[in-house]
Enzyme design. Structure first.
Site, PDB file in Angstrom:
ATOM      1  N   CYS A   1       4.459   1.046  13.490  1.00 32.11           N
ATOM      2  CA  CYS A   1       5.552   1.763  12.819  1.00 32.11           C
ATOM      3  C   CYS A   1       6.308   2.650  13.809  1.00 32.11           C
ATOM      4  O   CYS A   1       7.511   2.744  13.761  1.00 32.11           O
ATOM      5  CB  CYS A   1       5.018   2.628  11.695  1.00 32.11           C
ATOM      6  SG  CYS A   1       3.935   1.729  10.610  1.00 32.11           S
TER       7      CYS A   1
ATOM      8  N   ASN B   1      -5.343   3.364  11.411  1.00 31.72           N
ATOM      9  CA  ASN B   1      -4.669   2.138  11.845  1.00 31.72           C
ATOM     10  C   ASN B   1      -4.359   2.108  13.331  1.00 31.72           C
ATOM     11  O   ASN B   1      -4.215   1.041  13.923  1.00 31.72           O
ATOM     12  CB  ASN B   1      -3.376   1.920  11.045  1.00 31.72           C
ATOM     13  CG  ASN B   1      -2.511   3.143  10.969  1.00 31.72           C
ATOM     14  OD1 ASN B   1      -2.942   4.201  10.546  1.00 31.72           O
ATOM     15  ND2 ASN B   1      -1.274   3.024  11.404  1.00 31.72           N
TER      16      ASN B   1
ATOM     17  N   GLN C   1      -7.021  -0.265   6.134  1.00 30.62           N
ATOM     18  CA  GLN C   1      -7.624  -0.911   7.310  1.00 30.62           C
ATOM     19  C   GLN C   1      -9.114  -1.185   7.133  1.00 30.62           C
ATOM     20  O   GLN C   1      -9.711  -1.860   7.968  1.00 30.62           O
ATOM     21  CB  GLN C   1      -7.399  -0.059   8.564  1.00 30.62           C
ATOM     22  CG  GLN C   1      -5.945   0.155   8.934  1.00 30.62           C
ATOM     23  CD  GLN C   1      -5.283  -1.094   9.519  1.00 30.62           C
ATOM     24  OE1 GLN C   1      -5.951  -2.029   9.959  1.00 30.62           O
ATOM     25  NE2 GLN C   1      -3.957  -1.123   9.522  1.00 30.62           N
TER      26      GLN C   1
ATOM     27  N   HIS D   1      -1.925  -7.817   3.007  1.00 25.42           N
ATOM     28  CA  HIS D   1      -1.631  -8.469   4.283  1.00 25.42           C
ATOM     29  C   HIS D   1      -2.497  -7.987   5.438  1.00 25.42           C
ATOM     30  O   HIS D   1      -2.448  -8.548   6.530  1.00 25.42           O
ATOM     31  CB  HIS D   1      -0.130  -8.405   4.613  1.00 25.42           C
ATOM     32  CG  HIS D   1       0.399  -7.076   5.063  1.00 25.42           C
ATOM     33  ND1 HIS D   1       0.646  -6.808   6.377  1.00 25.42           N
ATOM     34  CD2 HIS D   1       0.760  -5.971   4.374  1.00 25.42           C
ATOM     35  CE1 HIS D   1       1.151  -5.573   6.480  1.00 25.42           C
ATOM     36  NE2 HIS D   1       1.226  -5.046   5.276  1.00 25.42           N
TER      37      HIS D   1
ATOM     38  N   ALA E   1       0.845  -1.199   0.000  1.00 26.01           N
ATOM     39  CA  ALA E   1       0.000   0.000   0.000  1.00 26.01           C
ATOM     40  C   ALA E   1       0.877   1.244   0.000  1.00 26.01           C
ATOM     41  O   ALA E   1       0.527   2.268  -0.594  1.00 26.01           O
ATOM     42  CB  ALA E   1      -0.921   0.000   1.209  1.00 26.01           C
ATOM     43  N   THR E   2       2.025   1.174   0.657  1.00 24.89           N
ATOM     44  CA  THR E   2       2.945   2.318   0.658  1.00 24.89           C
ATOM     45  C   THR E   2       3.295   2.697  -0.780  1.00 24.89           C
ATOM     46  O   THR E   2       3.286   3.878  -1.151  1.00 24.89           O
ATOM     47  CB  THR E   2       4.217   1.966   1.454  1.00 24.89           C
ATOM     48  OG1 THR E   2       3.827   1.637   2.794  1.00 24.89           O
ATOM     49  CG2 THR E   2       5.211   3.102   1.469  1.00 24.89           C
TER      50      THR E   2
ATOM     51  N   SER F   1      -3.871  -2.964   0.859  1.00 26.52           N
ATOM     52  CA  SER F   1      -2.745  -3.874   1.079  1.00 26.52           C
ATOM     53  C   SER F   1      -3.274  -5.269   1.394  1.00 26.52           C
ATOM     54  O   SER F   1      -4.175  -5.409   2.225  1.00 26.52           O
ATOM     55  CB  SER F   1      -1.930  -3.351   2.269  1.00 26.52           C
ATOM     56  OG  SER F   1      -0.798  -4.143   2.474  1.00 26.52           O
TER      57      SER F   1
HETATM   58  N1  PLP Z   1      -1.800   2.711   5.515  1.00 27.28           N
HETATM   59  C1  PLP Z   1      -2.267   2.188   6.652  1.00 27.28           C
HETATM   60  C2  PLP Z   1      -3.478   2.766   7.297  1.00 27.28           C
HETATM   61  C3  PLP Z   1      -1.619   1.094   7.240  1.00 27.28           C
HETATM   62  O1  PLP Z   1      -2.082   0.574   8.374  1.00 27.28           O
HETATM   63  C4  PLP Z   1      -0.466   0.567   6.596  1.00 27.28           C
HETATM   64  C5  PLP Z   1       0.288  -0.541   7.217  1.00 27.28           C
HETATM   65  O2  PLP Z   1       0.766  -0.437   8.302  1.00 27.28           O
HETATM   66  C6  PLP Z   1      -0.046   1.135   5.399  1.00 27.28           C
HETATM   67  C7  PLP Z   1      -0.735   2.209   4.896  1.00 27.28           C
HETATM   68  C8  PLP Z   1       1.128   0.602   4.655  1.00 27.28           C
HETATM   69  O3  PLP Z   1       0.799  -0.653   4.079  1.00 27.28           O
HETATM   70  P1  PLP Z   1       1.925  -1.612   3.474  1.00 27.28           P
HETATM   71  O4  PLP Z   1       2.428  -2.424   4.621  1.00 27.28           O
HETATM   72  O5  PLP Z   1       1.224  -2.478   2.468  1.00 27.28           O
HETATM   73  O6  PLP Z   1       2.931  -0.750   2.852  1.00 27.28           O
END
Ligand code: PLP
Length: 356
Positions: free
Chosen positions: A304, A140, A168, A186, A72-73, A184
């Site tokens: 994070c 999140n 989420q 996962h 997702a990033t 994302s």
């Molecule tokens: N956005 C939110 C709200 C998230 O919770 C996360 C993951 O922690 C991300 C973005 C990033 O996702 P990814 O791990 O697929 O890069």
């Protein structure tokens, strides 16, 4: 071990795992083709990717296309960096670092405040030259659900686009109204290492990774059929089981609220995904609690930020003091959490916290 960290990641659904195994492709199998090859093995890998794309597309509104990414990033970076033009990027104060740090890196960033409940008000002041608004679906850290449809209308009224980070909420809530949506795998019982960006028809993006031109020329690089297939299976399962999963989460939430009755809840209780319980106890030493309860997997603030020593930017945005933010924990549960697991873990956490 009890896993109560569903916002950080989720266990792979057995159905997604089975689908992935089919496409991992050893030398004696015919499933290792490059989905971008024209021959028969390539075409069958393409068929797996395209089936996955259809299944992932069901997470989104109609009228757009799905671009697979590595996370997702990456999807968020493609959306924000890929949108040409000048003007301000307005992002809520509780966005994930993938959004906030990218907005800052691109220059003209404006932070939209949230209220004490963790909700960004769509009537907030925005710079007149705003070209992109970023408001997430479900936070999140505190699980609050944002009024994304109102934000989309607000963005339109300024001639701006809306990017919604639905990481989420995807597969749990109805798709948000937006111009671009990032998800994302996962976080919905799919594999790590694959995400997607949904782009409304008519929205043009500049490629961010150049090369072989895969993913509609926007994101070059060979796709992994196994990761895509696992994502597709997980998305289908999430949608098939949405009501059942939500009812299970609701039962866990009600029990957890009872068990932790003496603790304060961070963020709105109602405008919230109930698989997230972010709790605060005055004077709680979270590092000590973690070391006393090593077999309970939970998080301090966001996964994070934890370990960084910095208080969470989300809890600070609610108006919490550093001390309050640092005495907060996040418990996350979902499809595979049993009531017994939750009760046993809660008992350990509460006992350890009261003995501090
Ligand atoms: N956005 C939110 C709200 C998230 O919770 C996360 C993951 O922690 C991300 C973005 C990033 O996702 P990814 O791990 O697929 O890069």
């Amino acid at each position: 071990m009890t896993y109560l960290d569903y916002q950080a990641t989720t266990p792979l659904a057995p159905e997604a795992r089975d689908e992935m195994l089919r496409w991992l492709g050893g030398p004696d199998e015919d499933s290792f083709g490059n989905p971008h090859s024209a021959h028969r093995m390539g075409r069958s890998a393409t068929a797996a990717v395209e089936l996955a794309r259809e299944r992932v597309a069901a997470l989104f509104p109609p009228g757009g296309r799905v671009i697979f990414t590595g996370s997702a990033t990456e999807a968020i970076n493609l959306a924000m960096r890929g949108l040409a033009g000048d003007g301000t990027i307005a992002a809520s104060a509780i966005e994930h670092a993938a959004v906030l740090d990218t907005a800052r890196a691109l220059g003209r960033a404006h932070v939209i405040p949230v209220n004490a409940e963790g909700i960004a008000d769509p009537a907030a002041l925005l710079p007149a030259d705003t070209r992109l608004v970023c408001v997430m679906q479900v936070n999140n850290e505190i699980g609050t659900v944002q009024p994304v449809a109102e934000w989309h209308a607000r963005a339109r009224s300024l001639g701006a686009l809306l990017l919604c980070d639905a990481v989420q909420g995807a597969g749990k809530l109805a798709p948000p109204s937006a111009d671009m949506i990032a998800v994302s795998a996962h976080k919905l019982h799919g594999p790590k290492g694959v995400g997607a960006l949904w782009v409304r028809d008519g929205v043009e993006l500049e490629p961010q990774i150049t090369g072989g031109g895969q993913e509609q020329g926007l994101r070059s690089g060979t796709l992994s059929p196994a990761l895509c297939a696992g994502f597709g299976a997980a998305a289908k399962l999430a949608l098939d089981r949405r009501d059942e999963d939500a009812a299970h989460v609701e039962a866990l939430w009600l029990r957890a609220r009872d068990l932790f009755a003496g603790w304060d809840l961070n963020g709105s209780a109602d405008q919230r995904w109930h698989g997230n319980l972010n709790l605060r106890l005055e004077g709680l030493d979270v590092a000590r609690l973690m070391s006393d309860c090593r077999d309970v997997m939970f998080s301090a603030g966001s996964a994070c930020a934890s370990g960084s020593g910095r208080p969470s930017h989300v809890l600070r945005a609610l108006g919490l003091t550093d001390a309050e933010a640092k005495s907060s924990i996040r418990l996350g549960f979902g499809r595979y959490t049993t009531m017994e697991d939750l009760e046993a873990a809660a008992e350990k956490l509460i006992r350890a916290a009261t003995q501090q």
